[in-house]
Each structure stands twice: as C-alpha cells, then as structure tokens.
Design a protein around this motif. Structure first.
Motif, PDB file in Angstrom:
ATOM      1  N   MET A   1    -124.672  -1.236 -20.186  1.00  0.00           N
ATOM      2  CA  MET A   1    -123.571  -0.403 -20.688  1.00  0.00           C
ATOM      3  C   MET A   1    -123.594  -0.330 -22.214  1.00  0.00           C
ATOM      4  SD  MET A   1    -119.707  -0.680 -19.232  1.00  0.00           S
ATOM      5  CE  MET A   1    -118.836  -0.614 -20.776  1.00  0.00           C
ATOM      6  N   ALA A   2    -123.255   0.838 -22.717  1.00  0.00           N
ATOM      7  CA  ALA A   2    -123.256   1.019 -24.178  1.00  0.00           C
ATOM      8  C   ALA A   2    -122.192   0.118 -24.804  1.00  0.00           C
ATOM      9  CB  ALA A   2    -122.970   2.477 -24.511  1.00  0.00           C
ATOM     10  N   GLU A   3    -122.523  -0.387 -25.975  1.00  0.00           N
ATOM     11  CA  GLU A   3    -121.576  -1.254 -26.682  1.00  0.00           C
ATOM     12  C   GLU A   3    -120.470  -0.412 -27.340  1.00  0.00           C
ATOM     13  OE1 GLU A   3    -122.154  -4.049 -30.409  1.00  0.00           O
ATOM     14  OE2 GLU A   3    -123.398  -4.686 -28.706  1.00  0.00           O
ATOM     15  N   LEU A   4    -119.228  -0.876 -27.227  1.00  0.00           N
ATOM     16  CA  LEU A   4    -118.104  -0.173 -27.857  1.00  0.00           C
ATOM     17  C   LEU A   4    -117.559  -1.055 -28.972  1.00  0.00           C
ATOM     18  CD1 LEU A   4    -116.120   1.020 -24.692  1.00  0.00           C
ATOM     19  CD2 LEU A   4    -117.845   2.271 -25.974  1.00  0.00           C
ATOM     20  N   THR A   5    -117.631  -0.551 -30.196  1.00  0.00           N
ATOM     21  CA  THR A   5    -117.152  -1.337 -31.343  1.00  0.00           C
ATOM     22  C   THR A   5    -116.037  -0.560 -32.034  1.00  0.00           C
ATOM     23  OG1 THR A   5    -119.405  -2.112 -31.642  1.00  0.00           O
ATOM     24  CG2 THR A   5    -117.889  -2.503 -33.473  1.00  0.00           C
ATOM     25  N   ALA A   6    -114.959  -1.227 -32.333  1.00  0.00           N
ATOM     26  CA  ALA A   6    -113.891  -0.582 -33.106  1.00  0.00           C
ATOM     27  C   ALA A   6    -113.888  -1.152 -34.511  1.00  0.00           C
ATOM     28  CB  ALA A   6    -112.538  -0.832 -32.443  1.00  0.00           C
ATOM     29  N   LEU A   7    -113.915  -0.266 -35.495  1.00  0.00           N
ATOM     30  CA  LEU A   7    -113.791  -0.684 -36.896  1.00  0.00           C
ATOM     31  C   LEU A   7    -112.398  -0.300 -37.361  1.00  0.00           C
ATOM     32  CD1 LEU A   7    -117.169   0.632 -38.400  1.00  0.00           C
ATOM     33  CD2 LEU A   7    -116.717  -1.556 -37.253  1.00  0.00           C
ATOM     34  N   ILE A   8    -111.652  -1.268 -37.799  1.00  0.00           N
ATOM     35  CA  ILE A   8    -110.280  -1.003 -38.233  1.00  0.00           C
ATOM     36  C   ILE A   8    -110.231  -1.161 -39.747  1.00  0.00           C
ATOM     37  CG2 ILE A   8    -107.887  -1.816 -38.020  1.00  0.00           C
ATOM     38  CD1 ILE A   8    -109.276  -2.819 -35.126  1.00  0.00           C
ATOM     39  N   LEU A   9    -109.997  -0.048 -40.427  1.00  0.00           N
ATOM     40  CA  LEU A   9    -110.024  -0.061 -41.894  1.00  0.00           C
ATOM     41  C   LEU A   9    -108.703  -0.598 -42.426  1.00  0.00           C
ATOM     42  CD1 LEU A   9    -111.716   3.363 -42.794  1.00  0.00           C
ATOM     43  CD2 LEU A   9    -112.738   1.251 -41.957  1.00  0.00           C
ATOM     44  N   ALA A  10    -108.795  -1.705 -43.137  1.00  0.00           N
ATOM     45  CA  ALA A  10    -107.564  -2.356 -43.597  1.00  0.00           C
ATOM     46  C   ALA A  10    -107.768  -3.065 -44.923  1.00  0.00           C
ATOM     47  CB  ALA A  10    -107.098  -3.352 -42.542  1.00  0.00           C
ATOM     48  N   ALA A  11    -108.609  -2.492 -45.768  1.00  0.00           N
ATOM     49  CA  ALA A  11    -108.923  -3.192 -47.017  1.00  0.00           C
ATOM     50  C   ALA A  11    -107.982  -2.817 -48.153  1.00  0.00           C
ATOM     51  CB  ALA A  11    -110.367  -2.901 -47.422  1.00  0.00           C
ATOM     52  N   GLY A  12    -107.289  -1.695 -47.988  1.00  0.00           N
ATOM     53  CA  GLY A  12    -106.465  -1.205 -49.095  1.00  0.00           C
ATOM     54  C   GLY A  12    -105.182  -2.007 -49.269  1.00  0.00           C
ATOM     55  N   GLN A  13    -104.577  -1.846 -50.450  1.00  0.00           N
ATOM     56  CA  GLN A  13    -103.343  -2.564 -50.760  1.00  0.00           C
ATOM     57  C   GLN A  13    -102.134  -1.831 -50.188  1.00  0.00           C
ATOM     58  OE1 GLN A  13    -102.697  -3.011 -54.968  1.00  0.00           O
ATOM     59  NE2 GLN A  13    -100.694  -3.964 -54.707  1.00  0.00           N
ATOM     60  N   GLY A  14    -102.194  -0.507 -50.245  1.00  0.00           N
ATOM     61  CA  GLY A  14    -101.035   0.279 -49.845  1.00  0.00           C
ATOM     62  C   GLY A  14    -100.025   0.325 -50.985  1.00  0.00           C
ATOM     63  N   THR A  15    -100.465   0.857 -52.115  1.00  0.00           N
ATOM     64  CA  THR A  15     -99.658   0.840 -53.346  1.00  0.00           C
ATOM     65  C   THR A  15     -98.243   1.365 -53.147  1.00  0.00           C
ATOM     66  OG1 THR A  15    -101.750   1.632 -54.195  1.00  0.00           O
ATOM     67  CG2 THR A  15    -100.027   1.262 -55.810  1.00  0.00           C
ATOM     68  N   ARG A  16     -98.130   2.418 -52.350  1.00  0.00           N
ATOM     69  CA  ARG A  16     -96.812   3.052 -52.212  1.00  0.00           C
ATOM     70  C   ARG A  16     -95.796   2.207 -51.441  1.00  0.00           C
ATOM     71  NH1 ARG A  16     -98.805   8.638 -50.024  1.00  0.00           N
ATOM     72  NH2 ARG A  16    -100.688   7.403 -49.720  1.00  0.00           N
ATOM     73  N   MET A  17     -96.267   1.155 -50.800  1.00  0.00           N
ATOM     74  CA  MET A  17     -95.323   0.261 -50.127  1.00  0.00           C
ATOM     75  C   MET A  17     -94.554  -0.574 -51.157  1.00  0.00           C
ATOM     76  SD  MET A  17     -95.608   0.783 -46.884  1.00  0.00           S
ATOM     77  CE  MET A  17     -94.914  -0.619 -46.010  1.00  0.00           C
ATOM     78  N   GLU A  92    -125.202  -1.912 -35.559  1.00  0.00           N
ATOM     79  CA  GLU A  92    -126.551  -1.316 -35.615  1.00  0.00           C
ATOM     80  C   GLU A  92    -127.446  -1.786 -34.462  1.00  0.00           C
ATOM     81  OE1 GLU A  92    -128.516  -2.302 -39.291  1.00  0.00           O
ATOM     82  OE2 GLU A  92    -128.150  -4.444 -39.018  1.00  0.00           O
ATOM     83  N   GLY A  93    -127.008  -2.813 -33.753  1.00  0.00           N
ATOM     84  CA  GLY A  93    -127.829  -3.370 -32.670  1.00  0.00           C
ATOM     85  C   GLY A  93    -128.030  -2.412 -31.508  1.00  0.00           C
ATOM     86  N   ASP A  94    -127.056  -1.547 -31.251  1.00  0.00           N
ATOM     87  CA  ASP A  94    -127.148  -0.640 -30.106  1.00  0.00           C
ATOM     88  C   ASP A  94    -126.919   0.794 -30.578  1.00  0.00           C
ATOM     89  OD1 ASP A  94    -127.117   0.676 -27.723  1.00  0.00           O
ATOM     90  OD2 ASP A  94    -125.243  -0.223 -26.984  1.00  0.00           O
ATOM     91  N   LYS A  95    -128.032   1.512 -30.796  1.00  0.00           N
ATOM     92  CA  LYS A  95    -127.937   2.878 -31.350  1.00  0.00           C
ATOM     93  C   LYS A  95    -127.246   3.837 -30.379  1.00  0.00           C
ATOM     94  CE  LYS A  95    -130.973   2.188 -34.992  1.00  0.00           C
ATOM     95  NZ  LYS A  95    -130.857   0.729 -35.022  1.00  0.00           N
ATOM     96  N   ASP A  96    -127.245   3.477 -29.097  1.00  0.00           N
ATOM     97  CA  ASP A  96    -126.572   4.320 -28.103  1.00  0.00           C
ATOM     98  C   ASP A  96    -125.113   3.909 -27.895  1.00  0.00           C
ATOM     99  OD1 ASP A  96    -128.805   5.890 -27.602  1.00  0.00           O
ATOM    100  OD2 ASP A  96    -129.630   4.365 -26.241  1.00  0.00           O
ATOM    101  N   GLY A  97    -124.700   2.888 -28.632  1.00  0.00           N
ATOM    102  CA  GLY A  97    -123.316   2.433 -28.512  1.00  0.00           C
ATOM    103  C   GLY A  97    -122.359   3.404 -29.198  1.00  0.00           C
ATOM    104  N   TYR A  98    -121.058   3.160 -29.016  1.00  0.00           N
ATOM    105  CA  TYR A  98    -120.047   4.010 -29.643  1.00  0.00           C
ATOM    106  C   TYR A  98    -119.233   3.200 -30.636  1.00  0.00           C
ATOM    107  CZ  TYR A  98    -121.301   7.618 -26.372  1.00  0.00           C
ATOM    108  OH  TYR A  98    -122.005   8.566 -25.692  1.00  0.00           O
ATOM    109  N   VAL A  99    -118.864   3.866 -31.731  1.00  0.00           N
ATOM    110  CA  VAL A  99    -118.110   3.209 -32.791  1.00  0.00           C
ATOM    111  C   VAL A  99    -116.824   3.997 -33.020  1.00  0.00           C
ATOM    112  CG1 VAL A  99    -118.152   2.426 -35.193  1.00  0.00           C
ATOM    113  CG2 VAL A  99    -120.289   2.508 -33.868  1.00  0.00           C
ATOM    114  N   LEU A 100    -115.719   3.316 -32.805  1.00  0.00           N
ATOM    115  CA  LEU A 100    -114.427   3.925 -33.105  1.00  0.00           C
ATOM    116  C   LEU A 100    -114.047   3.511 -34.518  1.00  0.00           C
ATOM    117  CD1 LEU A 100    -111.549   5.123 -32.336  1.00  0.00           C
ATOM    118  CD2 LEU A 100    -111.007   2.822 -31.539  1.00  0.00           C
ATOM    119  N   VAL A 101    -113.687   4.474 -35.355  1.00  0.00           N
ATOM    120  CA  VAL A 101    -113.172   4.152 -36.688  1.00  0.00           C
ATOM    121  C   VAL A 101    -111.716   4.585 -36.722  1.00  0.00           C
ATOM    122  CG1 VAL A 101    -113.371   4.570 -39.178  1.00  0.00           C
ATOM    123  CG2 VAL A 101    -115.433   4.421 -37.762  1.00  0.00           C
TER     124      VAL A 101
END
Ligand code: UD1
Ligand code: CA
Length: 459
Positions: A1-17, A92-101
């Motif tokens: 089965m294809a690998e499913l990876t989720a990348l959750i972007l959370a590096a920012g400070q969120g200045t407006r908060m 990068e290990g599974d080129k046929d995998g899916y990446v959720l951003v």
C-alpha cells in the motif's frame, strides 16, 4: 500500500495573534489548533503525521507529547515551499506515496473533505489535488488561475498578482494532496524570486502543469471549513463553530441542550442520553456525564466523572467523581480527589475537598468538608467545618454511618466520630466521639440577671 504522510505546517509565530504562545497552540474547543488538525488528518487516514516547527518549537513538542507525531525543524521561516523541503526525508522513500500538506491553523476542516481530496488525487492519477474555495472577499489569499478552457495553470499570491489576477474569487486554501514523486521533482525547481523573497510551495503547481502532470483544483463544499485562524477574533469564531458542532453531535445522540449558543462543551467530553444541559454550563477536559442528569445552569466541570440521575445546579467541580442520583447545589465547590457516592444532598455554599462521602449523606448548607471520610446517612448541620490543617500538616476526619453533627461544629482533625453519635451545636470536637454518644464541647450558658442597669441606656 502507498505510504500516506501528512505534513502539518506550524513553524510560524502568528504575529497577528499578539501572543507569546505559538499560534497553533491556541485552543479551539479545548484542544490546541495543531492537535485538532492532527486528529482530523488521522481520521482521514493519514497515520504518519509530521509537524514542521520553528517558533518556540519546544512548546509545540511539549503540547504534542504522546500523540505519536514526528517533528521537523525549520530554523528560518523562508516560505511554505522551504518548510516542505525540510521534510523531504520523511516522504522520499515511497515515490508512489501521497503527501498531504495542511496548515496547523485551519482547525475547521473536516476529515471527509480531506479524504475526498486525496481520493480525487488518487483516482485521477494526478500529481496534486488542491483544495480551493470561492470567497466573496479573496483578499490576502493566493488566487487559483485558469486558462480559457477552465484548466488550472498556476497560483499567484496576493503580493505578486496583477489587478486582473487578483479579481479572481477562487482562492487556495493551503491544503493539498500530492503524489510524492512529482512533488519531489517540482520542489527542486522552485526559487524565491517573488515579492516576499520566499520559497512558495504554490509555485510547484505551475511547474507540474508545465511538465504535463495533472493538477486538480477541488472547490470545498463549505468555504467556512477552510478558514485559517490569524487573529483572536478568528480564534473565537473557530471555537464557536467547533463548539456548535460538538453540541449538535450530542443532541443527535439524545442529549438535550436548551441553549447551544450558551453551553460550552469541549471535544473530549462525553454525555449520556436524556441528560439535559442548561445554559451557562461548561464541560471541560475529560468530563463524563451519565444518563438522565440535569446539569446547570451555570455549572463548570473540569475532568469530572458524573454518574446517572444527578442534578447539579451552579456547581464548580474539578478532578472529582460523582456517583448516581445526587442533588448538588446551588453554589457548591467540589475540589480534587472528592468522591461522592449515591443519593447525597449537598446544598448551598458548601465546599468539599479530597473527601469520600458515602450514600445518603447530607451536607445541606454552609459547610467546609476537607480531607474527610464520611459514612452513610451522615448529617452535617449548617456551618460545620472540618479543621484539617494545623499550619504544617493535613489530617483526616472520620465520621461513621448515621452520625449527626450539630450546627457550627468544628471537627478538629485527626478525629473520629463513631456510628450514630451526636455532637451538640457549637461544639469544637478535638477528641474522638464514641458510637451513640452525645458530645458537648462548649461553655455552658450562664444568664446574669439584672446586668443592664435602669440608667445605662436612655431612650
Ligand atoms: C499561504 C499560501 C496561499 C494560501 C494561504 C491559505 C503560499 C506561498 N501561499 O499563504 O496561497 O491562500 O496560505 O491560508 O504557500 N509556514 C511555515 N514555514 C514557513 C512559512 C509558513 O511553517 O517558512 C507555515 C505557517 O506557520 C502557516 C502556514 O505555513 O501555518 C502558512 O503560512 P503563511 O505565511 O500564513 O501563508 P500565507 O501567506 O497565508
Ligand atoms: Ca505569508
């Protein structure tokens, strides 16, 4: 089965908060936004979650401890494309995998929406599927550009767009599913030659399309779901949406909520059927309520386990356990490690802390009961105080079944009142009271006749 990876972007400070806390740790409906996103992503089938952190990374890691996610550090926030590049070793290990951003600040997305997006990508053998939304006011977002035939050509950011491009109302929500191979190829080709000097992830689409890959924009059914939280005002709006969703979920399962707009139930709370929640009720943390209860008005319970058939009116309880068929309130404070059994009555202005109270016992008014073990059918008169702290140590009181404590009794711990014993009103009890005894511990009343002389007071 294809690998499913989720990348959750959370590096920012969120200045407006305007906050010392990273934006993604602000809570919606009791859960940090980033954790909410992780929950939804998992429900959609993406088991492997990678959180990209930067600003105050240690705080984000701490809040997500034990949640089975991995972390990638982005030292400098050079753009969303740069953020994804930092995570390349994760997919990068599974080129046929899916990446959720997905962004850590979009807590309203539903798992169905994400599942649909990944199905579109997979079924069409596409390089990417992009979740878009049609907004009345698209200002600030990237715009989805299409050719005359209606096929997507690229995404242009607010700061880079021509007036004609910025007139487009279809926006990029910042949620995508990619096939790993084409994403890896396209990431190699992006640069930072744009208005913000950032590596835009959104540049990969034009690169993919030009390389002959399929990129499919999918408009969200409900644009509100895609809302990102950038300010405290949006945080409150998101909280409200999730709160109402939770209320609707409970109502569908047979819970009555008289006024859902004024009832605050955090996500992990459980409530049994035929329980009625009255306005001003806040159920938080790991609180669990059984069936046939009436809770509220104005009752706050944090990590409280409540059995069935209870009435709680204006109660503040935290980290304690309540059995079945109890009458509690109004104006009662139940503090940690209190265990109430069944058929208990606790009335107004009573505080109970670190105590066990057995069946049928009554604490009707103006009582402090701390560090005590009360048997069955005990009665505490009005104003009873357990005196459990000597300035250094806490001691326990034990009051056995059917004991009757007179009004304004001080029980000075450690002390034991035996079964069916009585204490006289106004007594300060410092020694154990045997079973069935009456203990009187107060000065005898003396009446001094003629104390007031006829000329003492003149009318
Ligand atoms: C981004 C999209 C835009 C889209 C919008 C939706 C790009 C270039 N633009 O813009 O098309 O309409 O989201 O909300 O992607 N982040 C990092 N590292 C970075 C930069 C950002 O982790 O170096 C994180 C932020 O913490 C945030 C998310 O990525 O959670 C989005 O970044 P942000 O700068 O807010 O993107 P937008 O300018 O809103
Ligand atoms: Ca930005």
């Amino acid at each position: 089965m294809a690998e499913l990876t989720a990348l959750i972007l959370a590096a920012g400070q969120g200045t407006r908060m305007k906050s010392n806390l990273p934006k993604v740790l602000h809570r919606v409906c009791g859960v940090p936004m980033v954790e909410q996103v992780i929950r939804v992503v998992r429900e959609a089938g993406f088991d492997k979650c990678v959180v990209i952190t930067g600003f105050k990374e240690e705080l984000v890691r701490k809040d997500l401890e034990g949640k089975n996610v991995s972390f990638v550090h982005q030292a400098e926030q050079l753009g969303t494309g740069h953020a994804v590049m930092q995570a390349i070793p994760e997919f990068e290990g599974d080129k046929d995998g899916y990446v959720l951003v997905i962004c850590g600040d979009t807590p309203l997305l539903r798992s169905e929406t994400i599942r649909d997006l990944s199905e579109v990508c997979e079924k069409n053998q596409a390089a990417a599927a992009v979740l878009t939304a049609i907004l009345d006011n698209p200002f600030g977002y990237g715009r989805v550009l299409r050719d005359k035939a209606g096929n997507m050509t690229s995404i242009v950011e607010q700061k880079d767009g021509t007036p004609e491009q910025l007139a487009v109302h279809e926006i990029n929500t910042g949620t995508y599913v990619f096939k790993a191979g084409p994403l890896l190829d396209a990431l190699k080709k992006i640069d930072n030659k744009n208005a913000q000097g950032e590596y835009y992830l959104t540049d990969v689409f034009e690169i993919m399309i030009k390389a002959g890959e399929k990129v499919i924009p999918v408009a969200a059914d409900d644009a509100d779901e895609t809302m990102g939280v950038n300010s405290r005002i949006q945080l409150a709006a998101a909280d409200r949406v999730l709160r109402l969703r939770k209320a609707e979920e409970l109502m569908a399962e047979g819970v009555s909520i008289i006024d859902p707009e004024h009832t605050y139930i955090e996500q992990d709370v459980k409530v049994g059927k035929d329980t009625v929640l009255l306005p001003g009720t806040m159920l938080q943390g790991k609180t669990m309520i059984g069936e046939n209860c009436e809770i509220g008005p104005d009752t706050q319970l944090v990590n409280v386990t409540v059995g069935a058939g209870n009435h709680l009116n204006r109660v503040y309880g935290h980290d304690c356990t309540i059995g079945n068929n109890n009458e509690i309130g109004p104006f009662v404070h139940l503090r940690p490690d209190t265990v109430l059994h069944d058929h208990i009555k606790i009335g107004n202005f009573v505080e109970v802390k670190n105590s066990t109270v057995d069946d049928g016992t009554k604490l009707p008014h103006l009582i402090y009961c701390g560090d005590s073990d009360l048997g069955k059918n005990v009665n505490f008169g009005c104003g009873t105080v357990t005196v459990n702290f000597d300035g250094k140590n806490k001691h326990r009181c034990r009051v056995d079944d059917h004991a009757f404590i007179g009004c304004n009794t001080n029980l000075v711990a450690p002390v034991h009142v035996g079964e069916r014993a009585f204490t006289a009103a106004g007594s300060t009890i410092t020694k154990d009271v045997p079973a069935k005894a009456l203990s009187v511990a107060r000065a005898r009343q003396t009446n001094i006749k003629g104390w007031v002389k006829d000329d003492t007071y003149k009318d």
